[in-house]
Design a protein around this motif. Structure first.
Motif, PDB file in Angstrom:
ATOM      1  N   LEU A   1     -11.493   5.387   7.921  1.00 33.37           N
ATOM      2  CA  LEU A   1     -11.545   3.946   7.665  1.00 33.37           C
ATOM      3  C   LEU A   1     -10.184   3.430   7.226  1.00 33.37           C
ATOM      4  CD1 LEU A   1     -13.011   1.269   7.266  1.00 33.37           C
ATOM      5  CD2 LEU A   1     -13.710   2.073   4.995  1.00 33.37           C
ATOM      6  N   MET A   2      -9.536   4.143   6.316  1.00 36.39           N
ATOM      7  CA  MET A   2      -8.212   3.730   5.857  1.00 36.39           C
ATOM      8  C   MET A   2      -7.192   3.759   7.002  1.00 36.39           C
ATOM      9  SD  MET A   2      -8.555   2.909   2.689  1.00 36.39           S
ATOM     10  CE  MET A   2     -10.197   2.319   3.151  1.00 36.39           C
ATOM     11  N   LEU A   3      -7.316   4.768   7.867  1.00 38.59           N
ATOM     12  CA  LEU A   3      -6.413   4.880   9.010  1.00 38.59           C
ATOM     13  C   LEU A   3      -6.583   3.685   9.938  1.00 38.59           C
ATOM     14  CD1 LEU A   3      -4.374   6.450  10.739  1.00 38.59           C
ATOM     15  CD2 LEU A   3      -6.320   7.708  11.727  1.00 38.59           C
ATOM     16  N   LEU A   4      -7.840   3.313  10.209  1.00 37.74           N
ATOM     17  CA  LEU A   4      -8.085   2.162  11.077  1.00 37.74           C
ATOM     18  C   LEU A   4      -7.532   0.887  10.466  1.00 37.74           C
ATOM     19  CD1 LEU A   4      -9.403   0.928  13.592  1.00 37.74           C
ATOM     20  CD2 LEU A   4     -11.512   0.677  12.260  1.00 37.74           C
ATOM     21  N   ILE A   5      -7.732   0.722   9.168  1.00 36.46           N
ATOM     22  CA  ILE A   5      -7.222  -0.474   8.487  1.00 36.46           C
ATOM     23  C   ILE A   5      -5.704  -0.550   8.591  1.00 36.46           C
ATOM     24  CG2 ILE A   5      -6.928  -1.558   6.220  1.00 36.46           C
ATOM     25  CD1 ILE A   5      -9.752  -0.590   5.531  1.00 36.46           C
ATOM     26  N   VAL A   6      -5.036   0.584   8.368  1.00 37.79           N
ATOM     27  CA  VAL A   6      -3.569   0.608   8.444  1.00 37.79           C
ATOM     28  C   VAL A   6      -3.103   0.264   9.859  1.00 37.79           C
ATOM     29  CG1 VAL A   6      -1.540   2.110   8.351  1.00 37.79           C
ATOM     30  CG2 VAL A   6      -3.248   2.218   6.534  1.00 37.79           C
ATOM     31  N   ILE A   7      -3.727   0.861  10.877  1.00 35.26           N
ATOM     32  CA  ILE A   7      -3.342   0.598  12.264  1.00 35.26           C
ATOM     33  C   ILE A   7      -3.530  -0.877  12.606  1.00 35.26           C
ATOM     34  CG2 ILE A   7      -3.944   1.041  14.685  1.00 35.26           C
ATOM     35  CD1 ILE A   7      -4.641   3.896  13.878  1.00 35.26           C
ATOM     36  N   VAL A   8      -4.688  -1.421  12.216  1.00 40.33           N
ATOM     37  CA  VAL A   8      -4.986  -2.817  12.534  1.00 40.33           C
ATOM     38  C   VAL A   8      -4.050  -3.761  11.797  1.00 40.33           C
ATOM     39  CG1 VAL A   8      -6.707  -4.639  12.283  1.00 40.33           C
ATOM     40  CG2 VAL A   8      -7.389  -2.396  13.146  1.00 40.33           C
ATOM     41  N   VAL A   9      -3.765  -3.465  10.537  1.00 42.03           N
ATOM     42  CA  VAL A   9      -2.865  -4.322   9.764  1.00 42.03           C
ATOM     43  C   VAL A   9      -1.484  -4.357  10.393  1.00 42.03           C
ATOM     44  CG1 VAL A   9      -1.601  -4.488   7.581  1.00 42.03           C
ATOM     45  CG2 VAL A   9      -4.072  -4.147   7.562  1.00 42.03           C
TER      46      VAL A   9
END
Length: 473
Positions: A239-247
């Protein structure tokens, strides 16, 4: 305009007249029949023309369809590793005896679930069920529990990064979805904050609630919310990885923005016999329908899903089951999207989109804005479906607004908000009926879904207001 009015009249008749034999109330059948009528009235009679229209429609909505499929598979991997369970346990441990704070956190969790699943029903059924007993332990009435779950999931379903409403709107007005998503963080965030304040200050009154042990930290539980998160931190990595990528791919200016997955694919190159070098990402963007996979959000979901499958044994050992469940969760949605793609392709091939665009250029802009917004809200209210409101009305309304000079980004964002507003209005919101059944079954009580929809009116009015504001900026 007759070539436009007849198909739309037939479409509405089939959807709204549920007593019609065989096809009454069947949205998929209505979309297909409407598409065929549009082709016939537009003078497209050859089978090749019909097939070409279908392919064109799928090509236009391909990334929306891929978003649904891979978003659902990704969500299933997160359920398997217990992301939401971890977050809910931590919140109960930290805010169990503070009703307003706990309700605020539950709404935010549902928003998070909706933004990752991209669908209100999915978020309500997958995550909402985990919150029912906690909300019931506060002494809230079943209709209010239903309202809170649906409200959080509905706001989450239009919150980027995975938002079918904004994705579909962007495709229908043929604009780049990334600016729409970036602005969507702000507009949806404003609505979420407003609704949390409203619910906690108007609906939640601590003096009238009875906090039981289930709503607080269990007597035998020694861990704090922080310790619960720390003991299960590995499940939060994807989840954190997806958030970082999207941000990094959506926030900031061009010098800061970085799209990880496309950059990785650009490093995979192929040299043809004539010496031409083509990277994988460029090739994907040039192939019909396949180019839907090149969308940054879709690629991000695929990448994080692969990381999750590789890193977690519980997912890796049942990859087939995860994929099968992911497909099953969105089977109906994808069927609907394929039918909508057929109708959309037929509207373009039959010339209906051009006809409406030319007609709209002669209308008073205020009449077009207010009339179109009212039509979207009305269709959403009668069908209980955001996607139906967009496919029926916004496929014409959106391009017409762009034709009179409105910015496509604002038009797409307005379309998503207006459709979501109509969906939640009484008396036909499908999500509320589904959640009312779940809540009633879990609590052994009768739940009035119409009353729950009335509780949600403030959210619908906020979405409607936001849509109109965007049309007048």
């Amino acid at each position: 305009m007759i070539t436009v009015l007849i198909p739309i009249a037939v479409l509405l008749f089939i959807i709204l007249c549920k007593k019609l034999p065989k096809i009454g109330g069947n949205v998929q059948a209505a979309l297909i029949i409407t598409g065929i009528l549009a082709l016939i009235l537009g003078g497209v009679s050859s089978p090749a023309g019909w097939i070409a229209a279908f392919i064109d429609g799928i090509d236009r909505l391909a990334w929306v369809i891929f978003l649904s499929i891979f978003g659902s598979i990704y969500a299933e991997t997160q359920v398997r590793i217990g992301v939401i369970d971890t977050i809910m346990a931590a919140l109960k441990a930290r805010f169990g005896r503070h009703p307003r704070a706990l309700v605020s956190c539950i709404i935010l969790v549902l928003v998070l679930a909706g933004s990752l699943l991209g669908d209100a029903i999915a978020a309500s059924t997958v995550v909402g069920v985990l919150t029912v007993t906690t909300l019931a332990s506060m002494g809230l009435e079943p209709e209010m529990i239903c309202c809170i779950i649906v409200m959080g999931a509905s706001m989450g379903s239009i919150m980027p990064p995975i938002t079918q409403a904004m994705a579909l709107s962007s495709s229908l007005v043929n604009t780049d979805p990334d600016p729409v998503l970036r602005l969507g963080y702000l507009t949806t965030g404003i609505i979420i904050v407003a609704m949390i304040l409203f619910v906690t200050r108007v609906y939640i009154r601590p003096s009238r609630l009875t906090i039981t042990e289930d709503g607080a930290v269990e007597s035998g539980e020694k861990r704090s919310g922080f310790r619960i998160l720390m003991s299960n931190w590995k499940s939060l990595i994807p989840l954190m990885l997806l958030i970082v990528i999207v941000v990094f791919r959506t926030i900031g200016n061009e010098s800061v923005r970085f799209d990880l997955v496309p950059e990785l694919l650009r490093n995979i190159r192929h040299t043809s016999a004539d010496g031409t070098v083509t990277d994988l990402y460029t090739w994907m963007t040039q192939v019909t329908i396949i180019k839907g996979l090149s969308n940054g959000i879709v690629l991000s979901l695929v990448f994080v899903t692969i990381v999750t499958m590789c890193a977690f044994r519980s997912v890796r050992q049942d990859i087939g089951g995860v994929i099968k469940k992911g497909f099953a969760n969105v089977k109906i949605t994808v069927h609907l999207q394929l039918c909508a793609a057929f109708m959309l392709g037929c509207f373009y091939a039959g010339g209906q989109i051009d006809t409406v665009t030319q007609f709209a250029e002669g209308l008073n802009p205020n009449v077009l804005r207010i009339g179109g917004a009212a039509a979207m809200a009305l269709i959403g209210m009668l069908t209980g479906s955001q996607s139906t409101a967009q496919n029926v009305v916004f496929s014409f309304f959106g391009p017409a607004l762009v034709a009179i000079g409105l910015k496509p980004t604002l038009v797409a964002l307005a379309g998503a908000n207006l459709a979501a507003a109509g969906q939640g209005l009484p008396p036909a919101d499908l999500t509320t009926f589904v959640v009312a059944g779940i809540v009633g079954g879990m609590l052994g009580k009768k739940v009035n879904p119409i009353r729950a929809m009335i509780y949600m009116l403030p959210m619908c009015l906020c979405l409607l207001a936001m849509g109109l504001i965007l049309l007048y900026i």
